[in-house]
Design an enzyme around this catalytic site. Structure first.
Site, PDB file in Angstrom:
ATOM      1  N   LYS A  71      23.284   2.126 -20.040  1.00 18.85           N
ATOM      2  CA  LYS A  71      23.944   3.407 -20.346  1.00 18.85           C
ATOM      3  C   LYS A  71      23.912   3.704 -21.850  1.00 18.85           C
ATOM      4  CE  LYS A  71      28.470   3.744 -19.735  1.00 18.85           C
ATOM      5  NZ  LYS A  71      28.424   2.390 -19.255  1.00 18.85           N
ATOM      6  N   THR A  73      21.928   2.338 -24.071  1.00 24.75           N
ATOM      7  CA  THR A  73      20.519   2.483 -24.435  1.00 24.75           C
ATOM      8  C   THR A  73      20.038   3.898 -24.132  1.00 24.75           C
ATOM      9  OG1 THR A  73      20.131   0.143 -23.970  1.00 24.75           O
ATOM     10  CG2 THR A  73      18.196   1.578 -24.024  1.00 24.75           C
ATOM     11  N   ARG A  94      31.427   4.485 -28.583  1.00 29.15           N
ATOM     12  CA  ARG A  94      32.560   3.591 -28.828  1.00 29.15           C
ATOM     13  C   ARG A  94      32.117   2.411 -29.685  1.00 29.15           C
ATOM     14  NH1 ARG A  94      34.189   1.588 -23.238  1.00 29.15           N
ATOM     15  NH2 ARG A  94      31.946   1.748 -22.978  1.00 29.15           N
ATOM     16  N   LYS A 105      28.796 -10.074 -21.535  1.00 23.51           N
ATOM     17  CA  LYS A 105      28.078  -8.804 -21.551  1.00 23.51           C
ATOM     18  C   LYS A 105      27.191  -8.652 -22.779  1.00 23.51           C
ATOM     19  CE  LYS A 105      28.979  -3.839 -20.964  1.00 23.51           C
ATOM     20  NZ  LYS A 105      28.454  -3.301 -22.220  1.00 23.51           N
ATOM     21  N   ALA A 273      36.848   0.718 -20.121  1.00 26.47           N
ATOM     22  CA  ALA A 273      37.083   1.701 -19.057  1.00 26.47           C
ATOM     23  C   ALA A 273      37.654   1.078 -17.796  1.00 26.47           C
ATOM     24  CB  ALA A 273      35.786   2.432 -18.725  1.00 26.47           C
ATOM     25  N   PHE A 301      31.494   1.825 -18.264  1.00 29.12           N
ATOM     26  CA  PHE A 301      31.249   1.380 -16.895  1.00 29.12           C
ATOM     27  C   PHE A 301      30.766   2.531 -16.013  1.00 29.12           C
ATOM     28  CE2 PHE A 301      34.328  -2.041 -18.259  1.00 29.12           C
ATOM     29  CZ  PHE A 301      33.353  -3.013 -18.382  1.00 29.12           C
ATOM     30  N   PHE A 381      11.729   0.262 -15.502  1.00 30.72           N
ATOM     31  CA  PHE A 381      11.273  -1.119 -15.678  1.00 30.72           C
ATOM     32  C   PHE A 381       9.816  -1.199 -15.213  1.00 30.72           C
ATOM     33  CE2 PHE A 381      15.756  -1.685 -15.915  1.00 30.72           C
ATOM     34  CZ  PHE A 381      15.992  -2.871 -16.594  1.00 30.72           C
ATOM     35  N   TRP A 409      13.976   2.219 -23.781  1.00 30.47           N
ATOM     36  CA  TRP A 409      14.043   0.834 -24.260  1.00 30.47           C
ATOM     37  C   TRP A 409      12.715   0.438 -24.897  1.00 30.47           C
ATOM     38  CZ3 TRP A 409      11.766  -3.866 -24.224  1.00 30.47           C
ATOM     39  CH2 TRP A 409      12.547  -4.962 -24.632  1.00 30.47           C
TER      40      TRP A 409
END
Length: 556
Positions: A71, A73, A94, A105, A273, A301, A381, A409
């Site tokens: 998210k 990224t 944030r 994480k 969140a 999230f 991907f 990415w």
């Protein structure tokens, strides 16, 4: 293949004054923290208030899985893609917490060639905002216990102290502690608790305050305890507000950094969140809207948590009206929701994709409840197949959503151009008719039912005896008209982390309830969610190091 930190460390950063020039911010209005970070001055923020607002784009996601969604990224890459198209854009994010950074994480600066930098600074101490919040929180706790020790003129009942200490670290042994052991001069013995800093009400207050005056008003309303008559005792009663505000004076100012492609990024505040309201600060978002034609922000999230709170708490309180939502998913995560083990996600499996895509379906339906146009993006991907991608595209378009692939990415802004063009097209052709989910005047019970049944898909809501007692007390005290902040596992639409996909016929259990009177919402804790996370068996911290030249490794 280079790691995220290696990509970030190899990047050539612009001096922050040069980044600011892209937004016509005078160098004299920056409060610099070294060459690559700065805070925006109060004078500058005041000077732009009469400018028209740009378009507000929220980035959210399906429920997180071990397969990853990307998210942040996507948020960073989308902002870079707007730059590639010659658009004036700002990304509003944030600040990362040290808890997940050293836990499981990892950091929260984006990834690959779509990162906010300096990455190490952002993920570690940054400009000290979290330390200021922690200090203000714990100053209030110290003043509270000192008041009890020094005669307790307010008649505080030590059994009804509700203000918790905090630390920005996953430290499970601090969830429940006993303080005041030792001699009489060491304080009154009582049970106490810690939360992680991102769950502190001070964090929520900082992120919802419009300015210093509003910050102090909110701080004054914090309920820290109840007296022997059952009446609330506030931070104002303890005369703590001025000192807390002094600690938060600089933290109240949003931070300016850049992406790998020098797109401006405003980073400020960082409530989780799953246990808090999950959005960056109102101040940062509103400032960004005055500075750019397009503002890309994110909520933590899945859309069942961060997006719902962004709409029902942040937008409601701040008068924000989002223009579009980007919903992030991956083929891998959808197959994981369809029952495929993590180690088998690279193989084509249309049957599993069809089973797992119901999670995406529910999030699309949820976002459409708020009347905001939705663009679904697949974070690409190499293992994704044409058949899998085509199935997701058709699935989304059949439900009235726009669709675009994202490869930010690997390719940075260029990999997000298709997504940016689709977002621009959506903004031009589809009007946002934003609305909140529930009427704030509803009883607390009905607001919780609206969220649980309409957003999570629950059949019913059960309230523990303790939660029912607390709910009645909150309504008797006049807090029944506040919006609700649900604390729930992020891994499932339900309150059971093991129920993947789109669970049905489940009951959400509310076990505890309390008011964050300064922030302006009631918190409902569901299931087994904790406001102080723990570390995994092998924390990310064990792989982080720094060499003799001061170069950090292992941070991701």
């Amino acid at each position: 293949m280079r790691t995220d930190i290696e990509i970030a460390q190899a990047a050539e950063l612009w001096p922050i004054t040069r980044v600011a020039e892209r937004l016509d911010i005078p160098a004299g209005q920056l409060e610099q923290y070294g060459r690559y970070k700065a805070k925006l001055s109060d004078e500058y923020l005041a000077s732009i208030q009469d400018r028209p607002d740009g378009k507000l784009i929220l980035v959210t996601a399906i429920n997180p899985t071990p397969a990853g969604e990307g998210k942040t990224t996507t948020s960073v890459g989308l902002g870079q893609a707007f730059g590639q198209l010659g658009k004036r854009a700002v990304i509003a994010l944030r600040e990362p917490s040290l808890g997940p950074c050293f836990g499981i994480k990892g950091g929260a600066a984006g990834g690959g060639y779509a990162q906010a930098v300096p990455m190490e600074d952002l993920n570690l101490h940054f400009t000290g905002d979290f330390h200021a919040i922690t200090s203000a929180n714990n100053l209030l706790a110290a003043l509270l216990d000192n008041h009890i020790q020094q005669g307790n003129l307010l008649g505080i009942d030590p059994r009804q102290v509700v203000w918790k200490r905090c630390v920005d670290m996953n430290d499970r042994v601090l969830r429940n502690v006993v303080v005041g052991l030792g001699q009489k001069a060491d304080g009154m013995v009582r049970e106490d608790h810690f939360v992680i800093t991102v769950a502190s009400e001070i964090m929520a207050i900082l992120c919802l305050a419009e300015d210093m005056s509003d910050l102090k008003r909110r701080l004054s309303r914090i309920v820290v305890a109840y007296n022997f008559q059952g009446e609330p005792v506030t931070a104002a009663d303890l005369q703590a507000v001025g000192a807390m505000a002094a600690l938060l004076k600089d933290a109240l100012k949003p931070n300016l950094i850049q992406t790998l492609e020098h797109t401006p990024v405003i980073v400020h505040g960082g409530p989780f969140a799953n246990i808090a309201h999950g959005c960056n600060s109102v101040r940062a978002t509103k400032a960004a809207l005055k500075m750019a034609d397009y503002v890309i922000t994110e909520a933590g999230f899945g859309a069942d948590l961060g997006a719902e709170k962004f709409f029902d708490i942040k937008c409601r309180m701040a008068g924000l009206k989002p223009d579009a939502v980007v919903l992030v998913a991956t083929i891998r995560a959808l197959k994981y929701n369809g029952g495929v083990p993590k180690e088998e996600l690279t193989a084509e499996n249309l049957d599993a994709l069809k089973r797992g895509i119901v999670n995406l379906e529910k999030h699309i339906e949820n976002l459409q409840l708020f009347g905001v146009p939705v663009v679904v993006t697949l974070n690409s991907f190499l293992t994704d197949t044409e058949a899998e991608t085509a199935y997701v595209r058709a699935f989304c378009e059949e439900r009235g959503c726009e669709f675009a692939l994202s490869d930010v990415w690997a390719k940075g802004g260029q990999g997000g151009v298709l997504l940016a063009e689709k977002v621009l097209e959506t903004l031009e052709k589809k009007k946002s008719c934003f609305r909140v989910l529930y009427d704030q005047e509803l009883p607390i019970r009905e607001k919780i039912r609206a969220i649980a049944c309409q957003i999570y898909g629950a059949k019913d809501v059960a309230f523990s005896a303790e939660a029912q007692r607390q709910m009645k007390k909150l309504e008797d005290m006049g807090f029944g008209q506040l919006p609700v902040c649900m604390a729930k596992t992020q891994y499932s639409l339900s309150d059971n982390a093991k129920l993947l996909g789109r669970p049905k016929d489940f009951t959400v259990t509310v076990r505890e309830m309390y008011v964050s009177a300064g922030a302006g919402f009631v918190v409902a804790l569901t299931g087994a969610v904790m406001t102080m996370p723990g570390l995994p068996k092998t924390p990310a911290a064990v792989n982080i190091d720094v060499d003799d030249d001061g170069r950090i490794t292992g941070l991701f």
